[in-house]
Design an enzyme around this catalytic site. Structure first.
Site, PDB file in Angstrom:
ATOM      1  N   LYS A  53       0.842  -1.206   0.000  1.00  0.00           N
ATOM      2  CA  LYS A  53       0.000   0.000   0.000  1.00  0.00           C
ATOM      3  C   LYS A  53       0.872   1.248   0.000  1.00  0.00           C
ATOM      4  O   LYS A  53       0.599   2.217  -0.707  1.00  0.00           O
ATOM      5  CB  LYS A  53      -0.929  -0.012   1.237  1.00  0.00           C
ATOM      6  CG  LYS A  53      -2.071  -1.012   1.084  1.00  0.00           C
ATOM      7  CD  LYS A  53      -2.817  -1.281   2.384  1.00  0.00           C
ATOM      8  CE  LYS A  53      -3.813  -2.424   2.170  1.00  0.00           C
ATOM      9  NZ  LYS A  53      -4.467  -2.886   3.392  1.00  0.00           N
ATOM     10  N   GLN A  97      -4.817  -1.613   9.644  1.00  0.00           N
ATOM     11  CA  GLN A  97      -4.662  -2.904   8.962  1.00  0.00           C
ATOM     12  C   GLN A  97      -5.258  -4.028   9.822  1.00  0.00           C
ATOM     13  O   GLN A  97      -4.977  -4.135  11.013  1.00  0.00           O
ATOM     14  CB  GLN A  97      -3.168  -3.177   8.691  1.00  0.00           C
ATOM     15  CG  GLN A  97      -2.884  -4.466   7.973  1.00  0.00           C
ATOM     16  CD  GLN A  97      -3.438  -4.488   6.542  1.00  0.00           C
ATOM     17  OE1 GLN A  97      -3.333  -3.526   5.788  1.00  0.00           O
ATOM     18  NE2 GLN A  97      -4.051  -5.601   6.162  1.00  0.00           N
ATOM     19  N   ASP A 120     -10.820   3.233   4.454  1.00  0.00           N
ATOM     20  CA  ASP A 120     -11.024   1.793   4.285  1.00  0.00           C
ATOM     21  C   ASP A 120     -12.518   1.448   4.405  1.00  0.00           C
ATOM     22  O   ASP A 120     -12.917   0.308   4.194  1.00  0.00           O
ATOM     23  CB  ASP A 120     -10.225   1.028   5.351  1.00  0.00           C
ATOM     24  CG  ASP A 120      -9.689  -0.290   4.834  1.00  0.00           C
ATOM     25  OD1 ASP A 120      -9.691  -0.500   3.612  1.00  0.00           O
ATOM     26  OD2 ASP A 120      -9.289  -1.132   5.669  1.00  0.00           O
TER      27      ASP A 120
END
Ligand code: NDP
Length: 295
Positions: A53, A97, A120
């Site tokens: 990422k 994450q 996200d």
């Protein structure tokens, strides 16, 4: 018949090129989109994802910052970091994450994220807005799948879509997005999970079949309707002593047999995975654009 192999990697590269142009334009207004990625613990797959990422951000000109926290981080410590990042003007997007080590309270963590920085798309506000029909940030994997379908000219309207897997990360938001009364939605959706009886008879009715269950090669050709579009979300490591890493990645779909039945299919790797990253970048650029409006 052999299915069209959907080039997620190529489509993601095209999206990144488009985003690079947008980032350059924002740069002219004095704004560099910024993403903070938080990684708690030492899960090896997560480390790879986070690295990918950050590299992807660099390539399109997005500033990225990775914050590594130890395995024993508490919920409160993580919330404190998120609150600090919520306040930072140079950080437009925050990604936590997953998976988080089990003692951490995931719901509290995602609730503490500013909805305007939740790139996200996993905060209760972002997920809730999907049901209101106007998503703010769409979770990246479902967003990537919708974008793939749209760019390939596959309209879910009127089609029977079957989603296997009901996680908050993938299956649940995706099923709801496909059912929304709007362009890119209007499918008739069935959401399956581990307690669904007669799974094969349901998957065999799907015009669009999405496998997001995390079971290597679980969906075989005979479970697929002739001519269906198959989207394989799964990323599973299986042992393979013949490779340097001693494992290889496979999807949730048995590619060989599925190819003989489906009209189009995403490969693993190179299908949904790159689209997920592209959507993270897209959401971050969107967050930066919104921050201009706030000024
Ligand atoms: P989860 O483990 O959170 O959820 C799996 C879901 O699949 C659950 O709803 C579970 O049902 C269901 N399931 C498990 N076994 C079966 C079965 N035998 N039959 C029917 N349903 C079943 O997984 P995620 O959603 O996080 O991830 C799914 C896969 O996608 C993984 O391989 C993951 O690595 C991959 N992934 C890929 C991404 C990408 O960018 N390509 C991004 C995110 C994930 P129940 O709820 O009843 O337990």
């Amino acid at each position: 018949m052999s299915a069209q192999i959907i080039d997620g990697k190529g489509i993601a590269a095209e999206i990144k090129r488009e985003l690079k142009g947008e980032v350059d334009n924002l740069g002219k207004q004095g704004i560099t989109p910024g993403l903070a990625v938080i990684l708690v613990g030492n899960d090896s797959a997560s480390q790879v994802y986070v690295r990918n990422k950050s590299t992807a951000c660099e390539r399109v000109g997005i500033y990225s910052e990775t914050r590594m926290l130890p395995q024993e981080t508490t919920t409160q410590e993580l919330i404190s970091l998120i609150e600090e990042l919520n306040q930072r003007r140079d950080i437009h997007g925050i990604l936590v994450q997953l998976p988080l080590p089990p003692p951490i309270d995931k719901k509290l963590i995602f609730t503490s994220l500013s909805p305007m920085k939740d790139v996200d798309g996993l905060s209760p506000v972002s997920l809730g807005m999907i049901l209101w029909g106007n998503p703010t940030f769409t979770p990246c994997t479902p967003a990537g799948i919708l974008e793939l379908l749209q760019r390939l000219g596959i309209d879910p309207q009127g089609k029977r879509a079957v989603v296997v897997g009901r996680s908050r990360l993938v299956g649940l938001p995706l099923a709801n997005l496909l059912a929304l009364k709007r362009k890119g939605g209007n499918a008739t959706v069935t959401l399956c999970h581990s307690l669904t009886p007669g799974l094969a008879s349901i998957t065999k009715g799907a015009d669009i079949l999405i496998a997001a269950l995390g079971r290597p090669l679980f969906i075989r050709g005979e479970m697929i309707k002739k001519g269906a579009v198959v989207i394989d979300v799964g990323i599973n490591r299986v042992e393979d002593p013949s490779t340097k890493k001693r494992y290889r990645l496979v999807g949730d779909v048995e590619f060989e047999s599925a190819c003989k039945i489906a009209s189009a299919i995403t490969p693993v790797p190179g299908g949904v995975g790159p689209m997920t990253v592209a959507m993270l970048l897209k959401n971050t650029v969107q967050a930066a654009r919104w921050s201009c409006l706030e000024k």
